[in-house]
Write a protein that holds these residues in place. Structure first.
Motif, PDB file in Angstrom:
ATOM      1  N   MET A   1       0.830  -1.169   0.000  1.00 36.38           N
ATOM      2  CA  MET A   1       0.000   0.000   0.000  1.00 36.38           C
ATOM      3  C   MET A   1       0.881   1.241   0.000  1.00 36.38           C
ATOM      4  N   ILE A   2       0.474   2.251  -0.746  1.00 38.29           N
ATOM      5  CA  ILE A   2       1.196   3.527  -0.740  1.00 38.29           C
ATOM      6  C   ILE A   2       0.205   4.638  -0.387  1.00 38.29           C
ATOM      7  N   LEU A   3       0.756   5.729   0.094  1.00 38.89           N
ATOM      8  CA  LEU A   3      -0.039   6.894   0.463  1.00 38.89           C
ATOM      9  C   LEU A   3       0.352   8.047  -0.440  1.00 38.89           C
ATOM     10  N   GLU A   4      -0.602   8.552  -1.184  1.00 33.27           N
ATOM     11  CA  GLU A   4      -0.419   9.758  -1.998  1.00 33.27           C
ATOM     12  C   GLU A   4      -0.765  10.947  -1.116  1.00 33.27           C
ATOM     13  N   SER A   5       0.053  11.980  -1.176  1.00 34.37           N
ATOM     14  CA  SER A   5      -0.154  13.181  -0.382  1.00 34.37           C
ATOM     15  C   SER A   5      -0.037  14.408  -1.278  1.00 34.37           C
ATOM     16  N   ALA A   6      -0.994  15.327  -1.141  1.00 36.55           N
ATOM     17  CA  ALA A   6      -0.933  16.578  -1.900  1.00 36.55           C
ATOM     18  C   ALA A   6      -1.410  17.715  -1.011  1.00 36.55           C
ATOM     19  N   MET A   7      -0.573  18.740  -0.851  1.00 31.97           N
ATOM     20  CA  MET A   7      -0.964  19.953  -0.160  1.00 31.97           C
ATOM     21  C   MET A   7      -1.595  20.861  -1.208  1.00 31.97           C
ATOM     22  N   LEU A   8      -2.845  21.231  -0.989  1.00 32.19           N
ATOM     23  CA  LEU A   8      -3.608  21.985  -1.977  1.00 32.19           C
ATOM     24  C   LEU A   8      -3.867  23.404  -1.484  1.00 32.19           C
ATOM     25  N   GLN A   9      -3.595  24.382  -2.320  1.00 29.54           N
ATOM     26  CA  GLN A   9      -3.950  25.763  -2.020  1.00 29.54           C
ATOM     27  C   GLN A   9      -5.048  26.165  -2.996  1.00 29.54           C
ATOM     28  N   ILE A  10      -6.203  26.491  -2.458  1.00 27.09           N
ATOM     29  CA  ILE A  10      -7.368  26.842  -3.260  1.00 27.09           C
ATOM     30  C   ILE A  10      -7.427  28.359  -3.416  1.00 27.09           C
ATOM     31  N   LYS A  11      -7.796  28.797  -4.603  1.00 26.55           N
ATOM     32  CA  LYS A  11      -7.902  30.233  -4.872  1.00 26.55           C
ATOM     33  C   LYS A  11      -8.851  30.877  -3.868  1.00 26.55           C
ATOM     34  N   GLN A  12      -8.483  32.063  -3.438  1.00 28.72           N
ATOM     35  CA  GLN A  12      -9.231  32.778  -2.404  1.00 28.72           C
ATOM     36  C   GLN A  12     -10.708  32.923  -2.770  1.00 28.72           C
ATOM     37  N   GLY A  13     -11.561  32.618  -1.804  1.00 26.46           N
ATOM     38  CA  GLY A  13     -12.994  32.769  -1.973  1.00 26.46           C
ATOM     39  C   GLY A  13     -13.673  31.610  -2.682  1.00 26.46           C
ATOM     40  N   MET A  14     -12.910  30.586  -3.067  1.00 26.55           N
ATOM     41  CA  MET A  14     -13.476  29.460  -3.814  1.00 26.55           C
ATOM     42  C   MET A  14     -13.541  28.175  -2.978  1.00 26.55           C
ATOM     43  N   GLU A  15     -13.332  28.287  -1.689  1.00 29.00           N
ATOM     44  CA  GLU A  15     -13.235  27.106  -0.840  1.00 29.00           C
ATOM     45  C   GLU A  15     -14.530  26.275  -0.830  1.00 29.00           C
ATOM     46  N   LYS A  16     -15.651  26.905  -0.628  1.00 29.02           N
ATOM     47  CA  LYS A  16     -16.924  26.167  -0.567  1.00 29.02           C
ATOM     48  C   LYS A  16     -17.237  25.512  -1.905  1.00 29.02           C
ATOM     49  N   GLU A  17     -16.995  26.233  -2.988  1.00 31.28           N
ATOM     50  CA  GLU A  17     -17.209  25.691  -4.325  1.00 31.28           C
ATOM     51  C   GLU A  17     -16.278  24.494  -4.565  1.00 31.28           C
ATOM     52  N   TYR A  18     -15.041  24.615  -4.103  1.00 28.49           N
ATOM     53  CA  TYR A  18     -14.085  23.521  -4.247  1.00 28.49           C
ATOM     54  C   TYR A  18     -14.546  22.290  -3.469  1.00 28.49           C
ATOM     55  N   GLU A  19     -14.963  22.478  -2.242  1.00 29.51           N
ATOM     56  CA  GLU A  19     -15.388  21.338  -1.426  1.00 29.51           C
ATOM     57  C   GLU A  19     -16.551  20.594  -2.080  1.00 29.51           C
ATOM     58  N   GLU A  20     -17.483  21.312  -2.659  1.00 28.91           N
ATOM     59  CA  GLU A  20     -18.600  20.665  -3.347  1.00 28.91           C
ATOM     60  C   GLU A  20     -18.117  19.934  -4.599  1.00 28.91           C
ATOM     61  N   ALA A  21     -17.249  20.559  -5.358  1.00 26.59           N
ATOM     62  CA  ALA A  21     -16.700  19.909  -6.551  1.00 26.59           C
ATOM     63  C   ALA A  21     -15.916  18.664  -6.160  1.00 26.59           C
ATOM     64  N   PHE A  22     -15.188  18.740  -5.047  1.00 23.56           N
ATOM     65  CA  PHE A  22     -14.414  17.585  -4.588  1.00 23.56           C
ATOM     66  C   PHE A  22     -15.331  16.440  -4.189  1.00 23.56           C
ATOM     67  N   ARG A  23     -16.437  16.762  -3.512  1.00 25.90           N
ATOM     68  CA  ARG A  23     -17.405  15.715  -3.148  1.00 25.90           C
ATOM     69  C   ARG A  23     -17.871  14.960  -4.390  1.00 25.90           C
ATOM     70  N   GLN A  24     -18.163  15.691  -5.434  1.00 25.35           N
ATOM     71  CA  GLN A  24     -18.623  15.068  -6.673  1.00 25.35           C
ATOM     72  C   GLN A  24     -17.493  14.279  -7.348  1.00 25.35           C
ATOM     73  N   ALA A  25     -16.309  14.849  -7.389  1.00 23.45           N
ATOM     74  CA  ALA A  25     -15.168  14.192  -8.037  1.00 23.45           C
ATOM     75  C   ALA A  25     -14.705  12.954  -7.273  1.00 23.45           C
TER      76      ALA A  25
END
Length: 98
Positions: free
Chosen positions: A1-25
């Motif tokens: 088993m391997i662990l993929e790790s990514a530190m993500l910086q989301i464009k300012q003001g887009m956090e809620k939109e990102y979280e919803e898109a991530f749920r779908q993705a």
């Protein structure tokens, strides 16, 4: 088993939109061969900063099976426009302590 790790910086003001898109993705990544589990963590100290952790059966399941798939193209379409800068993805293996 391997662990993929990514530190993500989301464009300012887009956090809620990102979280919803991530749920779908999440449906995309969870359907892939070799996928085990994933989680998205929101940083408490820095606005717009997230940590993505994905467990795969093998490195190739991520780097070849997912990254070279049609499903990855859809993943990119849904999520990559939120990142600034584009994240560095790293892979880890567990250290056996006993």
């Amino acid at each position: 088993m391997i662990l993929e790790s990514a530190m993500l910086q989301i464009k300012q003001g887009m956090e809620k939109e990102y979280e919803e898109a991530f749920r779908q993705a999440s449906q995309i990544i969870s359907s892939m061969k070799g996928y085990i589990t994933h989680e998205l963590q929101r940083c408490m100290e820095a606005e717009g900063k997230y940590l993505l952790l994905v467990k795969w059966e093998s490195l190739e399941d991520h780097t070849i099976g997912f990254r070279q798939s049609n499903e990855y193209q859809e993943w990119k379409k849904q999520l990559h426009h939120f990142y600034d800068p584009f994240p560095v993805v790293e892979h880890f293996e567990q250290v056996k302590l006993a």
